[in-house]
Structure formats: structure tokens, C-alpha cells
Design an enzyme around this catalytic site. Structure first.
Site, PDB file in Angstrom:
ATOM      1  N   ASP A 202       0.777  -1.239   0.000  1.00  0.00           N
ATOM      2  CA  ASP A 202       0.000   0.000   0.000  1.00  0.00           C
ATOM      3  C   ASP A 202       0.809   1.292   0.000  1.00  0.00           C
ATOM      4  O   ASP A 202       0.560   2.191  -0.800  1.00  0.00           O
ATOM      5  CB  ASP A 202      -0.936   0.030   1.209  1.00  0.00           C
ATOM      6  CG  ASP A 202      -1.877  -1.161   1.255  1.00  0.00           C
ATOM      7  OD1 ASP A 202      -1.686  -2.118   0.497  1.00  0.00           O
ATOM      8  OD2 ASP A 202      -2.816  -1.125   2.056  1.00  0.00           O
ATOM      9  N   GLU A 452       2.015  -9.943  11.360  1.00  0.00           N
ATOM     10  CA  GLU A 452       1.702  -9.439  10.022  1.00  0.00           C
ATOM     11  C   GLU A 452       2.984  -9.160   9.249  1.00  0.00           C
ATOM     12  O   GLU A 452       3.124  -9.523   8.081  1.00  0.00           O
ATOM     13  CB  GLU A 452       0.860  -8.177  10.156  1.00  0.00           C
ATOM     14  CG  GLU A 452       0.354  -7.599   8.863  1.00  0.00           C
ATOM     15  CD  GLU A 452      -0.533  -6.371   9.086  1.00  0.00           C
ATOM     16  OE1 GLU A 452      -1.043  -5.837   8.085  1.00  0.00           O
ATOM     17  OE2 GLU A 452      -0.724  -5.944  10.245  1.00  0.00           O
TER      18      GLU A 452
END
Length: 516
Positions: A202, A452
Site C-alpha cells: 500500500d 503481520e
């Protein structure tokens, strides 16, 4: 027996059939990693799909589900099939697979942008958005055909009995058709992303220059739910988010029509994953009694185009091409600069940022040998330093001005890119490096409670824990057989042509676990 126990139980006949790693490659310290990873996937299961994280990402994400299915096949091939079938049921009429499928039972304020922002069933009506499901309107990298093939390989009997490949093949073909025809915005055959979220990385510094042209949405016009569950210093900035929101709103307000937006970038990882999935679709077609030759030929052509348009010999890796640069900028990679082999596309230029996206094409079996060798050198060199200063692959150049070891895709190491590059190293005969990377993924995933992402230097966890694809891909690597490729001497070759129908990346030793 409870459901978690059922999922974590192992079946001796399937272990024998799968030929799991020998003791030498699976130390006793990781013997329960299978159980711990399976528990994460069970905890994140909603009944039809798996969320990346219960709190931070409470819906179904597109490429997450593909990676999750790859790991789920080792505990329940049936559930892995369902994971992909649920995602593909939300496909739009034009073929796109949306990057989020929203769970209607989750409160609107639990995640932003929420369904009322995307308004898929109304704004996306012309593009064929589903009427009864709420989705986003953008896409994510096309890992799905590769995932479907690997899931089939986990239990071919079950797959054939359920007609799994026969059901998903038309949807996967339509998905690729959408990308190849609607998203070829540069006109040379490569796919363009129209929003940073589509590429999956992102806030990568690769997007800084293209995003600088975008007027951000006012901060008061949206509320970031992600900051309720993650540290601000680990997440994209408010300015980044303002630009993401502006791009998404403009795309929505244009009815999700492709080609007219201010952001259009040809990304090497996105296109490499499409090529990988073209090879997988060839195998799927053959399993269904059709020919896969056209798919393989397309994969080879796309590989050649990827090299022609995005390879930068000076950087020793692939770079992103900004199609909205406007004019002919000077410097390395500028269109019209006369660089050998580079097309002259008015208004486009290569972006100089070195990111992990530019290493991902190593997964391609048809990559020219000299380019594969250069990628391996870059992976080990000072910009990524894998095997020296870092164990997992940083998401961005260690020497870059924008490097940040904690901020999302601006430096931290992610487990999905580690998994992809482990496959790439295996494919090109770099067996020792592949095994070291495999070991690093397993060690750090387990030590961080399946984080993550991690600090590339220290391995400290960042973002969410109990993260879906981290658990799934660790599970896959845990059950990966020992590498048996003969080592290729990549550095000695000057081959520039794409070899014929080598699809070894996708069909050697890729079976999964037992029926669940």
C-alpha cells in the site's frame, strides 16, 4: 474431538504420500508449528472464508485468501477450496475480482473504507458488480489460479469429486481476461494498477512520486479505523490515506471505469503473479481435458514484455513504470532516454525506487538466466542484504532515504514476499539460499506469533499477530519437501531468451496435506 483438534490432527497415509521434509530440514523445535498455525487459521475462519485478522482486517481480502488457501490445503483441502469459491462468488460481471468482500455482520465502523464508501452495487452496476454482495471496486494481485492449482494438488480425488477446477476455471479465465484487456493501459501488454492498494504494497515508496500529483481528500471526510488496532508509527500516514481515499472516490464516481484515472502504474510483482497464474491456468486446463499451450505461450510473451518494459540493468532488478508521469523526464529509465531495450512510451517513465516488488519476478520459470542471476545478486547485495544483515526480505531498499523498518511496506519484511522469493530461489537452482529463507520464515513466524510483518533487522513483530497469510504460508513451508533441484550456475550464463515450456515452479512437490 473439537474442530481445532480435527484440523491439527495428521494422517499417516497422507504424510507418506506427500513426502514431508526429512528431519534434517524440520528440526524438533518446530514440530508443533503445524498445530499453532492451524489454530490461527481456525480462529480466523468465519464459516465461508478466513479473515486476515479478526480486529484489524475483519472481512475477506482477495490475495490474502489466495495465500491462505495455499496453507489451508495442508489441514483441510475442502476448506481451502471453499476459501477460493467464496471469493470468486463475488466476482463482477466484467471479470474483476474485488479486493474486499464485506461481511454484512461486521459493523460499518469496524473498517474503513466500508461498504457505504465503495457503494459497489450502485456505482459498479455498469461494470456488473453483484447486487446481493457488498465489495470494494478495486482489485489485488492475481495469485488465485496458482492457489487453485496447488489446492487441487492437495487432494485431486476430492477436487475431482466436487468439480472444483471445473467450477473455478471459467471465473479465473474471466479474471485474467479482465486484467489483460481492460488494464493494459500502457498498450504493450502489461497490466496497470490504478490504486496503490491494488498492488498490495500500500504505502511503498514506489508510489510516492505518482501519489504526489494527487490532491488528498480532507482529513475530516473519513475516519481511520486501522489506528484503533495498530500503532500509528507502523501504519501509512494520514497524508497517504487522504490520497488513497481521493483516488478510490474518483474511481467510484466514474463508475469504476478503467483508463481515465490519475494513477496508472505497471508493477513488476503484479505482472509476475499474473504470469505465474497463466502457467497455473494452463495446468488447470489440461486437468480438465483442454490444451494449455495458448496459456503457456502467453506467459512466455508476457515474461519477455516484462523484461523489455520494467527491467533495469543498472539497478539489477525490475522497477515500476509510471504511465502518468506526463512528458519525458530525464534520468535513468525515462521514456525516450535511449536506454537499450526500453520502449519509448510518451508520458511514462521507470521509477527509481528499489522495492521487493522488483524481485518477485524471480518466481518465473521462463526468466532469462542472466536476469535471474542479477536478481539473486541484488537480493544478497547491500540494498536488501538477505543472508547477511537481514534474514527475511525487506520490503524496501535498506539504503533508500524513505526506508523505515516499522512502517508497513516502507521497509519491514513480510512473510508472503518471503514465500514467493523462496519459490523463486528454488526455481532457479539457488537451493541453499531457498532453504535459508524457508528456515527464516518458519523461525520468525513462530517466534512472533505469526505477525503481520517484522522489523527486517531485529525480527521484532509489527502490525497484527495471528495473521492469516503468515500462518498459512508458514504451514506451507513447514510441509515443503527438501529441495532437489540441481544448482544452476546463473552467474555464468548470458542467455536472454525465454526458454520453452518450463512450468516447474508450479507443479513439482506441491501437494498438500490430508482431507479435512
Amino acid at each position: 474431538m473439537d474442530r481445532t483438534a480435527q484440523l491439527t490432527a495428521r494422517s499417516t497415509p497422507y504424510e507418506t504420500a506427500y513426502d514431508p521434509p526429512a528431519t534434517a530440514t524440520t528440526p524438533a523445535t518446530t514440530t508443533s508449528l503445524h498445530t499453532r498455525a492451524a489454530r490461527v487459521l481456525e480462529a480466523n475462519w468465519t464459516g465461508a472464508s478466513t479473515v486476515p485478522s479478526r480486529d484489524l482486517y475483519p472481512h475477506q481480502w482477495s490475495w490474502d485468501s489466495a495465500f491462505i488457501a495455499i496453507g489451508l490445503r495442508h489441514v483441510s483441502p475442502r476448506r481451502a477450496q471453499t476459501e477460493l469459491e467464496t471469493l470468486l462468488a463475488a466476482q463482477w460481471g466484467d471479470g474483476r475480482v474485488p479486493h474486499i468482500v464485506f461481511n454484512p455482520s461486521v459493523p460499518l465502523d469496524a473498517y474503513f473504507p466500508s461498504p457505504d464508501f465503495w457503494r459497489s452495487s450502485t456505482a459498479g452496476r455498469t461494470a456488473g458488480a453483484p447486487r446481493t454482495l457488498q465489495t470494494s471496486g478495486i482489485v489485488q494481485p492475481p495469485v488465485h489460479a496458482l492457489a487453485a492449482w496447488l489446492v487441487h494438488r492437495a487432494d485431486p480425488e476430492l477436487s475431482r469429486a466436487r468439480g472444483f477446477l471445473a467450477r473455478v476455471h471459467p471465473r479465473l479465465a474471466a479474471w485474467h481476461r479482465y486484467l489483460l484487456h481492460r488494464r493494459d493501459l500502457g498498450g504493450a501488454g502489461l497490466v496497470s494498477v490504478v490504486h496503490p492498494w491494488e498492488q498490495g504494497m500500500d504505502n511503498s515508496p514506489c508510489w510516492d512520486a505518482p501519489l504526489a500529483r494527487i490532491t488528498p481528500a480532507p482529513a475530516r471526510s473519513f475516519r481511520r479505523a486501522d489506528l484503533d488496532h495498530g500503532a500509528a508509527e507502523d501504519r501509512p500516514t494520514d497524508l497517504d490515506y487522504g490520497r488513497y481515499v481521493r483516488l478510490a472516490a474518483d474511481y467510484r464516481d466514474a463508475g469504476y471505469a478503467d483508463g481515465g484515472g490519475e494513477f496508472a502504474v505497471e508493477d513488476p510483482a503484479f505482472n509476475a503473479l499474473l504470469i505465474a497464474s497463466e502457467y497455473a491456468l494452463a495446468r488447470i486446463a489440461e486437468e480438465l481435458g483442454a490444451t494449455g499451450s495458448a496459456r503457456r505461450a502467453r506467459a512466455q510473451r508476457l515474461t519477455a514484455t516484462l523484461v523489455e518494459r520494467l527491467w533495469d540493468a543498472e539497478a539489477g532488478m525490475f522497477l515500476c513504470r509510471d504511465l502518468r508521469a506526463g512528458g519525458t523526464p530525464s534520468g535513468r529509465g525515462a521514456s525516450g532516454s535511449g536506454a537499450e531495450g526500453e520502449p519509448r512510451v510518451p508520458g511514462s517513465r521507470l521509477l527509481p525506487e528499489r522495492a521487493v516488488s522488483g524481485l518477485v519476478p524471480l518466481i518465473l520459470p521462463g526468466l532469462p538466466r542472466d536476469i535471474a542471476a542479477a536478481l539473486v545478486r541484488t537480493l544478497r547485495g547491500p540494498h536488501f542484504s538477505v543472508g547477511d544483515r537481514t534474514r527475511l526480505v525487506p520490503s524496501y531498499d535498506l539504503l533508500g532515504e524513505a526506508f523505515d523498518p516499522h512502517r508497513y511496506w516502507r521497509g519491514p519484511a513480510w512473510f508472503n514476499t518471503g514465500w514467493l522469493l523462496e519459490r523463486g530461489l528454488r526455481t532457479h537452482g539457488e537451493t541453499a539460499a531457498a532453504e535459508a529463507l524457508r528456515r527464516a520464515v518458519l523461525d520468525l513466524a513462530d517466534a512472533t506469533d505469526f505477525a503481520e510483518y517484522v522489523d527486517p533487522y531485529t525480527g521484532a513483530p509489527c502490525g497484527a499477530t495471528g495473521f492469516g497469510w503468515t500462518a498459512a504460508l508458514a504451514l506451507d513451508l513447514y510441509h515443503r519437501p527438501a529441495v532437489r533441484h540441481a544448482r544452476q550456475h546463473l552467474d555464468k550464463s548470458t542467455q536472454r531468451v525465454v526458454p520453452p515450456t518450463d512450468t516447474g515452479t508450479f507443479d513439482r512437490s506441491d501437494r498438500g496435506g490430508h482431507r479435512g
